[in-house]
Write an enzyme that holds these catalytic residues in place. Structure first.
Site, PDB file in Angstrom:
ATOM      1  N   ARG A   1      -3.261   4.347   4.418  1.00 48.38           N
ATOM      2  CA  ARG A   1      -2.548   3.679   3.348  1.00 48.38           C
ATOM      3  C   ARG A   1      -1.391   3.302   3.930  1.00 48.38           C
ATOM      4  NH1 ARG A   1      -3.989   3.629  -2.006  1.00 48.38           N
ATOM      5  NH2 ARG A   1      -2.236   3.230  -2.478  1.00 48.38           N
TER       6      ARG A   1
ATOM      7  N   MET B   1       0.820  -1.192  -0.144  1.00 48.08           N
ATOM      8  CA  MET B   1      -0.087   0.025  -0.011  1.00 48.08           C
ATOM      9  C   MET B   1       0.859   1.152  -0.186  1.00 48.08           C
ATOM     10  SD  MET B   1      -3.498   0.026   0.011  1.00 48.08           S
ATOM     11  CE  MET B   1      -4.951   0.771   0.966  1.00 48.08           C
ATOM     12  N   CYS B   2       1.098   1.830   1.039  1.00 45.98           N
ATOM     13  CA  CYS B   2       1.819   3.198   1.139  1.00 45.98           C
ATOM     14  C   CYS B   2       1.008   4.461   0.607  1.00 45.98           C
ATOM     15  CB  CYS B   2       3.307   3.301   0.414  1.00 45.98           C
ATOM     16  SG  CYS B   2       4.456   2.232   1.387  1.00 45.98           S
ATOM     17  N   GLY B   3       1.109   5.512   1.018  1.00 46.15           N
ATOM     18  CA  GLY B   3       0.384   6.641   0.564  1.00 46.15           C
ATOM     19  C   GLY B   3       1.829   7.642   0.306  1.00 46.15           C
TER      20      GLY B   3
END
Lengths: 293, 227
Positions: free
Chosen positions: A32, A1-3
């Protein structure tokens, strides 16, 4: 994920609100990436001065400042949460050597206009700890991390900076970073962690030091970096975004006459002024978009 | 009835729309301040009309049944994914995987979509007035994808029995996708789809049709070295 998020201000109208804008963007991307967060802020350049962003593992900031000022002339130390921003005229090569004698300090980034902060924890807490809201500047890049590939530590957090006034945030994962790391280390690029993104940051630093433009370097990266990625890269002059050819990792751009905002999801920029009338688009795969001076 | 997402929670708004009193006359709803939230109007099952004023996040109108949903803005990943019936009309652009795995209903997008539009579609009609990104109609099983603009790489890769109608250029075709000759029946399908999206039916002559070459349906011993 990660934002991932980024904002570039085209004029000075919103400079004092840069930190506030980025805070909103990071907060809404907390879902996220709840493991750690970090951001880089670019403000106006101070001629012949360098700012070193340093993560400190000690509460004895005063003693460290004293000790440092004996070795470095004309030094200013600002302490924010567990980070120190050290301002001095001393050139990076010399200063970084001195810094290596301090086990409790680790360099996060440096340059004439960049300040970088990163910390383990929920992004909503991290931005509060660093009082991000109060920052002003011309552009900024942020990251909220869901760790998949290396440890949840400050070292494993983004943005990564491997060169003067450079930084990189990444959503995705690289598969050939071990080989690349070895070849970049041979070329003298400093890579400290086992993280894949730091290798990509090193790859960009290497390209820029070969006098290539950021755009050229990122285009070369499409051939050399295997894996999934959406990158936002920042330099003194502006920022750029690139997505790999498969483009699994999301990105959306909103551009108005005053700013360009990039985020993993639109909701991260819903609070920005006049965003509903902005030109909104998704960056095409394998294409580099850049904004700046 | 006006539903303001700045004042009410997304869950509350969706619950209101999912539990319509069928005896009531309240059939028209408006949602303001969507602000890119995910799963707005997911799981609706009644014949109601909902207008969303602004941009939405992921899976807008997912699993829709019967409802007519209009978005005055852009939508994120997976708009109308797994839709069964009803209509979703997006006035702006759509992100990836628009209409993914949808069994029925109509999805109209006035702007462009990014990659994988109609991936694994199972009976939906999708009409895109702009262009679509790469890998659109990937493994599409049934239904129709109409594209008025261009298509990116690998259009219709591993397609089954869905039809693709396209007016613009195809950057490249995916495995087992080929151009087909359009017969009267196909033209009638296209005509009714253009009509649904208020596109002039005289445009039919400018469209080409693509579908499955059906060469991947059965194991081919000549390809054994490929596996």
């Amino acid at each position: 994920m990660c934002g991932i998020v980024g904002i570039y201000l085209k004029n000075k109208k919103y400079n004092s609100q840069l930190g506030k804008f980025l805070t909103g963007m990071m907060n809404s991307m907390a879902t996220r990436g709840p493991d750690s967060a970090g951001f880089a802020i670019y403000s106006s350049e101070k001629k012949k001065k360098y700012k070193y962003s340093v993560c400190s593992n000690t509460d004895e900031v005063k003693e460290i400042s004293k000790k440092l000022s004996k070795q470095v002339k004309d030094i200013k130390v600002k302490s924010i949460s567990d980070h120190l921003i050290i301002e001095t005229a001393m050139k990076p090569k010399k200063f970084i050597e001195i810094l290596k004698n301090y086990d409790e300090l680790s360099l996060v980034g440096y340059g004439s206009c960049i300040e970088i902060f990163k910390q383990v924890g929920n992004p909503k807490d991290v931005v509060k700890n660093f009082s991000l809201e109060k920052f002003s500047g011309s552009h900024a890049i942020g990251h909220t991390r869901m760790a998949t590939e290396s440890a949840i530590t400050t070292d494993g957090s983004h943005p990564y900076s491997t060169g003067e006034d450079e930084c990189l945030v990444h959503n995705g994962s690289l598969s050939n970073h071990n080989n690349l790391r070895r070849s970049l280390l041979k070329k003298g690029i400093e890579i400290k962690s086992m993280n894949d993104t730091e290798v990509a940051a090193g790859y960009i630093s290497n390209g820029l030091s070969d006098k290539k433009s950021l755009k050229e370097t990122l285009l070369d990266g499409l051939k050399d970096l295997d894996g999934f990625y959406t990158f936002i890269s920042g330099t003194k002059n502006g920022m750029a975004i690139v997505r790999d050819e498969i483009a699994c990792k999301p990105a959306v751009v909103a551009e108005t006459k005053d700013y360009v905002a990039i985020a993993s999801e639109f909701q991260a920029m819903a609070h920005l002024p006049n965003v509903n009338s902005a030109k909104i688009f998704e960056p095409e795969p394998g294409k580099v978009y850049s904004w700046g001076k | 009835m006006n539903l303001n997402l700045k004042k009410e929670s997304l869950r509350k708004v969706n619950e209101t729309l999912q539990s319509i009193d069928r005896k009531s006359n309240k059939k028209i709803f408006k949602i303001s301040n969507p602000d890119g939230n995910h799963a707005i109007c997911a799981g609706l099952k009644d014949e109601i009309e909902v207008t969303i004023d602004g941009h939405t996040g992921y899976y807008c109108a997912g699993m829709n049944m019967n409802a007519n949903i209009i978005v005055n803005g852009n939508v994120g990943t997976g708009v109308a994914e797994n839709m069964m019936s009803g209509t979703v009309h997006v006035k702006g652009n759509a992100s990836q995987s628009a209409g993914a795995t949808a069994h029925g209903g109509t999805l109209i997008i006035d702007g462009d979509t990014s990659s994988r539009c109609g991936i694994s579609m199972k009976g939906i009609d999708i009409i895109v007035k702009g262009s679509v990104g790469h890998m659109s109609a990937f493994m599409a099983q049934s239904g129709n994808l109409v594209i008025c603009g261009d298509a990116g790489d690998a259009l219709g890769d591993s397609i089954y029995e869905a039809n693709i109608f396209i007016k613009g250029n195809v950057k490249s075709l995916g495995a087992d996708c080929e151009e087909k000759k359009m017969n009267k029946k196909d033209q009638n399908i296209l005509r009714s789809l253009l009509k649904k999206a208020s596109i002039n039916e005289s445009e039919i002559k400018n469209f080409k049709m693509y579908g499955s070459a059906r060469k991947l349906y059965n194991f081919n011993i000549d390809n054994v070295s490929e596996y």
